[in-house]
Design an enzyme around this catalytic site. Structure first.
Site, PDB file in Angstrom:
ATOM      1  CG  ASP A 145      39.088  32.255  45.578  1.00  0.00           C
ATOM      2  OD1 ASP A 145      40.293  32.550  45.531  1.00  0.00           O
ATOM      3  OD2 ASP A 145      38.513  31.580  44.707  1.00  0.00           O
ATOM      4  CB  THR A 160      40.298  32.364  40.452  1.00  0.00           C
ATOM      5  OG1 THR A 160      41.414  33.235  40.326  1.00  0.00           O
ATOM      6  CG2 THR A 160      40.077  31.622  39.148  1.00  0.00           C
ATOM      7  CB  THR A 169      43.395  36.059  44.993  1.00  0.00           C
ATOM      8  OG1 THR A 169      43.611  35.353  43.774  1.00  0.00           O
ATOM      9  CG2 THR A 169      44.215  37.348  44.985  1.00  0.00           C
ATOM     10  N   GLY A 170      45.326  33.548  45.331  1.00  0.00           N
ATOM     11  CA  GLY A 170      46.651  33.033  44.985  1.00  0.00           C
ATOM     12  C   GLY A 170      47.171  33.665  43.714  1.00  0.00           C
ATOM     13  CE  LYS A 219      43.385  31.878  48.706  1.00  0.00           C
ATOM     14  NZ  LYS A 219      42.316  31.482  47.761  1.00  0.00           N
ATOM     15  CG  ASP A 279      36.029  28.633  43.131  1.00  0.00           C
ATOM     16  OD1 ASP A 279      37.047  29.154  43.643  1.00  0.00           O
ATOM     17  OD2 ASP A 279      35.906  28.435  41.906  1.00  0.00           O
ATOM     18  CG  ASP A 311      39.297  29.259  47.985  1.00  0.00           C
ATOM     19  OD1 ASP A 311      40.175  30.114  48.156  1.00  0.00           O
ATOM     20  OD2 ASP A 311      38.666  29.121  46.921  1.00  0.00           O
TER      21      ASP A 311
END
Length: 645
Positions: free
Chosen positions: A341, A343, A489-490, A517, A536, A540
């Site tokens: 991920d 962020t 990643t979003g 994801k 995190d 996720d």
């Protein structure tokens, strides 16, 4: 039965069974012969039978019920092997009590049950309990909502919300359900749900997600999805399905036990048939068969894996790795693709100052930072927090600000020492036709804050979600090992591309929602990749649950940690390398222990079966016991020798 109850149940059965085992050992003729003493009285063999019956049904119950479950699932493993061994020992010895010619195996029965109970207890205590991910996800939602009824606000429980209800969400509160804003606008922190690092401005007629956090303005929303239809509920369902699928994975010890079960049944059957054919003595043939089948189930096998797990769990924790799923940990050596991920994982997850620039000869960079941080100290915006934190780090003294005011979506204004000051966005400059110096513009995922004094542009602060220093090293070292390193990643395409290029990633996927994801993980698995996912956030969780190995950054949400197989306590991506290296060392130690726990069978089974009987060599149950004891001691010592630097 939940994890804690199972743990307590094994502990209780172990302690009670251990107490019952003492008199069984004292009364057993074979133990008396071995230690050279005699202790017999009228009815002693019947007392021995009663005590053994008690331990067989009470202490052995988890294995007998496990036998039923494994056979129902058509996956015979450790429980099948243990249940087979204790059943042969019990029923054969009981037959001897009531007239069959032979010798008792009650002491074997008791010690086997006690050691196996101990092994399972150690195993369950060493590995963290069953996942609480679903409970943690549920905690993201507030308990109550402010429902608007005929213009008045009424407090109701979240579960009472229905589609079409109108709800007030105050500043700083969590949004109670998926909906659409029909009055007001605000910046919404969706980072834990979508991975978007910067708070997103949501205005009227735009959707908001239940569980995200409202910014500094009150908004009124119309509920569109509540209960099972909500975004968060769908995330919960995906996590539940993925965890259920993963829990069916058969561990390595079970596979070893399956082969030993096949060997035990085959060797026992051949032994009985051969001796009955040769001698015609059914009692002797049964005794040989029982000896073979009991010896085939080594006591050490029940401790071989749990002892390594106990040692490796402790060492891992000391090295910043919390193991929640031992099978995944053992499989770390198989990883060929690591998904990160962005962020909060590859990046710090919060805005940091990248650069401070002065456009005025009257002020240096420190003074620009001082004025900006002084203005921003009253704001709760993440960008403001980043600027204030930088000033604090650089020990810049903040100035007093009067007439502070927030310009909605554009910045803040106030007076410093009687002069009008503004910290504003590029959009504000554009609206007011204030020219930005060309050198101030830089390609990348940056957020710029411009400082105005009395309407004149005097400086700029550039911020970004900063890449962790260790991210550069871990990406390179993973690639050096031939492992593909990709990012999910979003966040937006521009930001993702910048981070990918900076780190030299194999590939990246941007603007990916949680369900997507999970789909990306499935796609890679379908291509034959063994995937480790590191993240995190709530966004996720489905991917962490679906991946072959889910790795949570310790500083992230409880949801991510509860869904993952491994937790990186220090929040350092570099620990992924530790995981792979230590997982490989642990697996090798498990292989060694399984060899020592079962290897003696290569000698003991043929001798117990009597293949050398023609030469006067036939192993007695007592000698078999010595061999088993030796293998147990070797397994314990070998487990303690596991090291990780």
């Amino acid at each position: 039965m939940d994890h804690q109850k199972m743990l307590e149940d094994f502990k209780k059965r172990f302690k009670i069974s251990l107490l019952i085992t003492v008199p069984i050992l004292v009364l057993s003729p074979m133990i008396q012969s071995f230690f050279g003493y005699s202790f017999e009285f009228v009815g002693s063999k019947y007392l021995l039978f009663l005590l053994s019956t008690l331990i067989f049904f009470y202490g052995g119950w988890p294995f007998l019920s496990g036998l039923k479950d494994e056979l129902s699932d058509k996956q015979p493993g450790m429980m099948t092997l243990i249940a087979l061994a204790i059943s042969v020992a019990y029923f054969y010895s009981s037959a001897v009590v009531f007239g069959l010619e032979g010798r008792f195996f009650f002491w074997e029965l008791a010690t086997l049950i006690v050691i196996m109970l101990l092994g399972h207890w150690i195993e369950m205590r060493s590995v963290m309990g069953a996942s609480q991910a679903l409970e943690e996800l549920a905690k993201l939602m507030p308990d109550e909502a402010h429902k608007i009824i005929d213009g008045e606000v009424k407090e109701i429980k979240i579960k009472e919300l229905k589609k079409g209800d109108q709800v007030l969400v105050k500043p700083g509160e969590k949004i109670p359900a998926d909906g659409v804003i029909y009055e007001g606008s605000s910046y919404i922190d969706e980072s834990m749900l979508t991975g978007e690092s910067e708070p997103v401005e949501r205005v009227e007629e735009e959707e908001v997600i239940g569980g995200s956090v409202n910014g500094d303005s009150s908004i009124k929303i119309r509920i569109e999805k509540a209960g099972d239809e909500s975004y968060l509920s769908q995330v919960i369902e995906m996590v539940k399905e993925s965890q259920a699928a993963k829990s069916k994975t058969q561990n390595f010890a079970d596979r070893a036990a399956l082969w030993l079960t096949i060997i035990a049944i085959t060797a026992g059957t051949l032994t009985f048939g051969s001796w009955f054919y040769i001698t015609g003595d059914i009692a002797f043939a049964i005794e040989r068969m029982a000896t073979v089948m009991v010896i085939t189930c080594p006591h050490a096998l029940g401790l071989a894996i749990p002892l390594v797990v106990a040692v490796s769990t402790t060492l891992s924790a000391k090295n910043g790795l919390l193991i929640r799923n031992r099978t995944a940990f053992e499989n770390a050596r198989k990883i060929d693709t690591v998904l990160f991920d962005k962020t909060g994982t590859l990046t710090e997850g919060e805005f940091g100052v990248e650069a401070v620039e002065s456009f005025s000869d009257d002020y240096n960079e420190e003074e620009i930072l001082q004025k900006a941080a002084s203005l921003e100290q009253e704001s709760e915006h993440p960008i403001a927090n980043g600027i204030v934190k930088k000033a604090d780090t650089d020990q810049v003294e903040l100035l007093k600000v009067d007439d502070f005011e927030i310009i909605k979506g554009k910045g803040v204004i106030g007076q410093i020492e009687g002069t009008d000051m503004k910290a504003v966005s590029p959009g504000y400059l554009k609206e007011n036709e204030i020219e930005v110096p060309e050198e101030a513009l830089k390609e990348g995922p940056f957020t710029e804050v411009f400082i105005l004094e009395a309407g004149n542009l005097i400086g700029m602060i550039r911020l970004a979600d900063q890449i962790r220093a260790s991210s550069y090293e871990v990406v390179q070292k993973l690639k050096d090992r031939g492992i593909k390193v990709k990012m999910l990643t979003g966040d937006n395409q521009k930001t993702a591309e910048y981070v990918s290029n900076e780190l030299g990633l194999t590939d990246f996927f941007a603007e990916v929602l949680p369900d997507q994801k999970q789909e990306k993980v499935e796609e890679l698995q379908a291509e034959g990749d063994f995937v480790a996912m590191t993240g995190d956030g709530v966004n996720d969780a489905p991917a962490l649950a679906k991946a072959d190995i889910g790795i949570a950054i310790g500083s992230g949400t409880d949801v991510a940690a509860e869904t993952a197989d491994i937790i990186l306590v220090e929040s350092d991506p570099l620990d992924v390398l530790k995981l792979i290296e230590f997982g490989s060392l642990t697996f090798k130690k498990m292989l060694q222990n399984l060899f020592w726990a079962t290897g003696y069978n290569a000698f003991a089974i043929p001798l117990a079966a009597g293949v050398l009987a023609g030469f006067g060599i036939m192993i007695s149950p007592a000698v078999g016991a010595v061999l088993m004891s030796m293998s147990t001691v070797i397994v314990a010592i070998n487990a303690k020798m596991l090291k990780f630097n």
